[in-house]
Design an enzyme around this catalytic site. Structure first.
Site, mmCIF file in Angstrom:
data_model
loop_
_atom_site.group_PDB
_atom_site.id
_atom_site.type_symbol
_atom_site.label_atom_id
_atom_site.label_comp_id
_atom_site.label_asym_id
_atom_site.label_seq_id
_atom_site.Cartn_x
_atom_site.Cartn_y
_atom_site.Cartn_z
ATOM 1 N N THR A 1 -15.780 1.259 -14.514
ATOM 2 C CA THR A 1 -15.841 0.141 -13.552
ATOM 3 C C THR A 1 -16.242 -1.135 -14.279
ATOM 4 O OG1 THR A 1 -16.862 -0.743 -11.544
ATOM 5 C CG2 THR A 1 -18.219 0.804 -12.839
ATOM 6 N N SER A 2 -15.641 -2.245 -13.841
ATOM 7 C CA SER A 2 -15.987 -3.541 -14.440
ATOM 8 C C SER A 2 -17.361 -4.006 -13.970
ATOM 9 C CB SER A 2 -14.924 -4.584 -14.080
ATOM 10 O OG SER A 2 -14.844 -4.710 -12.674
ATOM 11 N N HIS B 1 -14.865 2.677 -0.836
ATOM 12 C CA HIS B 1 -13.798 1.743 -0.460
ATOM 13 C C HIS B 1 -12.663 2.409 0.315
ATOM 14 C CE1 HIS B 1 -15.113 -1.165 -3.944
ATOM 15 N NE2 HIS B 1 -15.949 -1.154 -2.928
ATOM 16 N N TYR C 1 0.830 -1.210 0.000
ATOM 17 C CA TYR C 1 0.000 0.000 0.000
ATOM 18 C C TYR C 1 0.866 1.262 0.000
ATOM 19 C CZ TYR C 1 -4.379 -2.452 0.125
ATOM 20 O OH TYR C 1 -5.455 -3.230 -0.239
HETATM 21 P P1 OAD Z 1 -11.671 -2.868 -12.484
HETATM 22 O O1 OAD Z 1 -10.205 -2.969 -12.684
HETATM 23 O O2 OAD Z 1 -12.403 -4.092 -12.089
HETATM 24 O O3 OAD Z 1 -12.338 -2.306 -13.814
HETATM 25 C C1 OAD Z 1 -11.792 -1.207 -14.482
HETATM 26 C C2 OAD Z 1 -12.692 -0.875 -15.650
HETATM 27 O O4 OAD Z 1 -12.217 0.327 -16.218
HETATM 28 C C3 OAD Z 1 -12.716 -1.920 -16.763
HETATM 29 O O5 OAD Z 1 -14.061 -2.237 -17.094
HETATM 30 C C4 OAD Z 1 -12.026 -1.228 -17.931
HETATM 31 O O6 OAD Z 1 -12.589 -1.586 -19.185
HETATM 32 C C5 OAD Z 1 -12.310 0.226 -17.617
HETATM 33 N N1 OAD Z 1 -11.356 1.201 -18.189
HETATM 34 C C6 OAD Z 1 -10.032 1.039 -18.456
HETATM 35 N N2 OAD Z 1 -9.513 2.172 -18.948
HETATM 36 C C7 OAD Z 1 -10.529 3.089 -18.983
HETATM 37 C C8 OAD Z 1 -10.618 4.445 -19.380
HETATM 38 N N3 OAD Z 1 -9.560 5.113 -19.847
HETATM 39 N N4 OAD Z 1 -11.817 5.061 -19.283
HETATM 40 C C9 OAD Z 1 -12.905 4.388 -18.808
HETATM 41 N N5 OAD Z 1 -12.865 3.113 -18.420
HETATM 42 C C10 OAD Z 1 -11.701 2.457 -18.503
HETATM 43 O O7 OAD Z 1 -11.898 -1.668 -11.433
HETATM 44 P P2 OAD Z 1 -13.173 -1.391 -10.514
HETATM 45 O O8 OAD Z 1 -14.437 -1.710 -11.219
HETATM 46 O O9 OAD Z 1 -12.999 -0.035 -9.953
HETATM 47 O O10 OAD Z 1 -11.792 -2.920 -4.527
HETATM 48 O O11 OAD Z 1 -12.950 -2.448 -9.355
HETATM 49 C C11 OAD Z 1 -13.827 -2.460 -8.276
HETATM 50 C C12 OAD Z 1 -13.086 -2.810 -7.015
HETATM 51 O O12 OAD Z 1 -12.380 -4.039 -7.199
HETATM 52 C C13 OAD Z 1 -12.001 -1.819 -6.621
HETATM 53 O O13 OAD Z 1 -12.492 -0.722 -5.898
HETATM 54 C C14 OAD Z 1 -11.115 -2.671 -5.772
HETATM 55 C C15 OAD Z 1 -11.052 -3.900 -6.621
HETATM 56 O O14 OAD Z 1 -10.769 -5.087 -5.973
HETATM 57 C C16 OAD Z 1 -11.109 -3.066 -3.401
HETATM 58 O O15 OAD Z 1 -9.885 -2.993 -3.355
HETATM 59 C C17 OAD Z 1 -11.974 -3.285 -2.211
#
Ligand code: OAD
Length: 251
Positions: free
Chosen positions: A193-194, A124, A72
């Protein structure tokens, strides 16, 4: 309805946004990708390089606190060196253009606040904050150069990042505020977000169930793509500034 990053927007989307009383945005790691912060689940993401069970759970911290602390600390340095990008700045601008705005983020990087967003619901936590692992109190100063993991100045317990780990509940007040906004918004922008991690991933469905227009902004498709009213398939740093520029309202 799918819009490639041609940056022309469906008039129905522009009209929904311009007429909205409350706009909510739910953001994820993708909005910070163009600031050089790694996402989690993309092919080059953190979870492709690191095992979350070894780094982002309470049991990982109990087993090897130094390893978790150092990981971290490394991420904190990356965040400190990064700058908000055009996507963060566009959302800060949107907050000032619509009657009411709620920014809900899964990100822990604080880049929305640094871009000028005033009210940010952090689901988070925030990696720039550190808290006592026993009492949960925020600690303002710690010695990063000390050997081992720094300790709480009050009770002597180990310090830990103020982020939500797997197997931990989300902060109650943040989740309640996010749910409240999801159920009352007229438009929800779901950015970068995914849409795989709950409970955050359930917020767009709550918004849609109460009549909101749901707009996904993401270069890749997700489980939400089929449910969203509009999909703007491009990077947030390009799509959001173009979209916000089309919204009437005070500058
Ligand atoms: P993810 O890494 O799961 O998803 C990232 C998303 O961003 C994907 O769908 C990509 O297609 C998209 N992406 C990439 N580049 C981009 C751009 N330039 N513009 C727009 N979108 C783009 O990340 P999160 O959904 O945030 O939790 O993940 C959710 C949680 O899972 C996080 O907060 C974290 C992780 O484990 C914890 O640590 C508790």
């Amino acid at each position: 309805m799918s819009t490639p990053a041609a940056l022309s927007f469906d008039p129905a989307l522009l009209s929904a946004l311009s007429g909205a009383r409350l706009v909510a945005a739910l953001t994820g790691a993708g909005i910070s990708a163009e600031s050089g912060i790694s996402t989690f689940r993309d092919p080059d993401g953190l979870w492709a390089r690191f095992d979350p069970h070894e780094l982002a759970t309470p049991s990982a911290f109990a087993r090897d606190p130094k390893r978790v602390w150092d990981w971290y600390a490394w991420r904190r340095e990356r965040v400190a060196a990064a700058q908000p990008n055009a996507g963060h700045l566009a959302l800060a601008q949107l907050e000032r253009r619509v009657p009411a705005f709620a920014l809900i983020t899964q990100n822990v990087d604080g880049l929305h606040q640094r871009a000028g967003s005033r009210i940010v619901i952090e689901l988070h936590g925030n990696i720039t904050r550190v808290k006592c692992s026993r009492e949960g109190t925020t600690v303002e100063r710690w010695d990063e150069t000390a050997p081992g993991v720094p300790r709480c100045p009050v009770c002597g317990a180990l310090l830990r990042p103020d982020v939500v780990w797997f197997e931990e509940p989300l902060p109650e007040s943040a989740l309640a505020a996010a749910q409240h906004a999801a159920e009352r918004c007229d438009v929800m922008l779901v950015v970068g977000t995914s849409a795989e991690v709950y409970p955050a991933a359930a917020l767009p469905a709550s918004a849609k169930a109460t009549g909101a227009t749901v707009v996904e902004i993401n270069p890749n498709s997700t489980p939400l793509s089929g449910e969203a009213d509009f999909v703007l398939a491009g990077p947030a740093g390009q799509v959001l500034p173009a979209l916000v520029a089309r919204i009437r309202g005070p500058r």
